[in-house]
Design a protein around this motif. Sequence first.
Motif, PDB file in Angstrom:
ATOM      1  N   ALA A 188       0.866  -1.249   0.009  1.00  0.00           N
ATOM      2  CA  ALA A 188      -0.060   0.064  -0.058  1.00  0.00           C
ATOM      3  C   ALA A 188       0.901   1.169  -0.196  1.00  0.00           C
ATOM      4  N   LEU A 189       2.026   1.158   0.724  1.00  0.00           N
ATOM      5  CA  LEU A 189       2.812   2.275   0.917  1.00  0.00           C
ATOM      6  C   LEU A 189       3.525   2.835  -0.636  1.00  0.00           C
ATOM      7  N   THR A 190       3.763   1.665  -1.275  1.00  0.00           N
ATOM      8  CA  THR A 190       4.414   2.129  -2.437  1.00  0.00           C
ATOM      9  C   THR A 190       3.273   2.907  -3.346  1.00  0.00           C
ATOM     10  N   VAL A 191       2.092   2.628  -3.362  1.00  0.00           N
ATOM     11  CA  VAL A 191       1.146   3.334  -4.102  1.00  0.00           C
ATOM     12  C   VAL A 191       0.841   4.606  -3.567  1.00  0.00           C
ATOM     13  N   VAL A 192       0.632   4.490  -2.262  1.00  0.00           N
ATOM     14  CA  VAL A 192       0.353   5.974  -1.700  1.00  0.00           C
ATOM     15  C   VAL A 192       1.792   6.963  -1.826  1.00  0.00           C
ATOM     16  N   LEU A 193       2.673   6.556  -1.781  1.00  0.00           N
ATOM     17  CA  LEU A 193       4.295   7.534  -1.833  1.00  0.00           C
ATOM     18  C   LEU A 193       3.870   7.909  -3.236  1.00  0.00           C
ATOM     19  N   ALA A 194       3.625   7.004  -4.332  1.00  0.00           N
ATOM     20  CA  ALA A 194       3.588   7.665  -5.563  1.00  0.00           C
ATOM     21  C   ALA A 194       2.474   8.474  -6.076  1.00  0.00           C
ATOM     22  N   VAL A 195       1.534   8.081  -5.266  1.00  0.00           N
ATOM     23  CA  VAL A 195       0.455   9.085  -5.578  1.00  0.00           C
ATOM     24  C   VAL A 195       0.585  10.313  -4.871  1.00  0.00           C
ATOM     25  N   GLY A 196       1.012  10.270  -3.710  1.00  0.00           N
ATOM     26  CA  GLY A 196       1.295  11.497  -2.864  1.00  0.00           C
ATOM     27  C   GLY A 196       2.294  12.535  -3.835  1.00  0.00           C
ATOM     28  N   SER A 197       3.541  11.772  -4.166  1.00  0.00           N
ATOM     29  CA  SER A 197       4.321  12.547  -4.747  1.00  0.00           C
ATOM     30  C   SER A 197       3.821  13.370  -6.171  1.00  0.00           C
ATOM     31  N   GLY A 198       3.181  12.562  -6.879  1.00  0.00           N
ATOM     32  CA  GLY A 198       2.629  12.770  -8.071  1.00  0.00           C
ATOM     33  C   GLY A 198       1.386  13.880  -8.167  1.00  0.00           C
ATOM     34  N   ARG A 199       0.505  13.687  -7.234  1.00  0.00           N
ATOM     35  CA  ARG A 199      -0.763  14.428  -7.147  1.00  0.00           C
ATOM     36  C   ARG A 199      -0.926  15.340  -5.908  1.00  0.00           C
ATOM     37  N   GLY A 200      -0.362  15.145  -4.816  1.00  0.00           N
ATOM     38  CA  GLY A 200      -0.402  15.978  -3.704  1.00  0.00           C
ATOM     39  C   GLY A 200      -0.730  15.122  -2.512  1.00  0.00           C
TER      40      GLY A 200
END
Lengths: 256, 82
Positions: A26-38
């Motif tokens: 879950a962290l992998t995706v949340v980190l990528a989403v957070g960095s890319g979209r806020g």
Amino acid sequence: MDIGWAHAGTSIAASFFASLVECVEALTVVLAVGSGRGWRSALIGSATAVATLLVIVAALGTALTHIPLPVVQLVVGALLLLFGLRWLRKAILRSSGLIPLHDEQAAFAKSSAAMRNFGASQFTWDKIAFAAAFNITMLEGTEVVFIIIAIGAGHSGMLLPASIGAVAALLVVIALGALLHRPLASVPENTLKFIVGVLLSAFGTFWVGEGMHMAWPAADWSILALIAVYLAVALSLVPLCRNQSQGLPLNSRRSE
Amino acid sequence: MKWAQNILREIYGLFVDDGNFALAILVWLILMRWLTSRSVVAPAAAGIILFAGLALILIESVLRYARRKRQTAEINSNDPGR
């Protein structure tokens, strides 16, 4: 409470490591989403999923074991797949120049200015980041709940040690996320969106397969293979589409 | 009721922006579910077939979009009155 330390320790360790795998996914995706979209929308999405899970666990308790896990995997996996492939498709079109990159930046600047004019805070709600983080946290969180129930149901009084192990895994992963989010900020925005599309598509495919009782060749490690092949497909599509976009007038490259 | 419609439209928009693309994914998932439940496909090969179908849907959709974009641009450049 007469719990042998050997039993309790084993339950904590088993729950910790099993939950760690799910939390890292879950962290992998949340980190990528957070960095890319806020970060704010992504973190609110994750926190909402955790809160939703806690409410469901509190309301249903052990009745949760009667909900078949494959059904959850299939439904949430299908949503993740629809979401991820849509995201990946757009990232490919953006990278190849068929959809301009600056349109979204302009839209973001426009909505930020509008918010400031209305005296609101600079926070702009990003429903895509929220939904992506919510979906992946909900899916992996459901897995963790089932892990706790499976380990905790083995012996009486083992539910608490199993829960402690899962909470410890969650705390470790949160600390890992806090350490990793700064280096990720230097990665270009569209590269991150590309990565998020690949990750969501790979996870979605894996979970749908699990929900359909497919035998993945290397169990959870198959996710890495799916990430690699989705990335290869997406990267090979970019030059193909770029050839099509060469010579197109700029006004025809409007956003979808 | 308008707020409910807006919420539903927002949720729909999260998962669908090209209707044909989303529909193709769902049809493929339903077909795979049907095939695996009847053991038509071996469980070991099913994952690879599932991925291959999804990858083909993605490739077709992206290339179709690029082709359509090019055709539209060519029509516009050949018709300066537009």
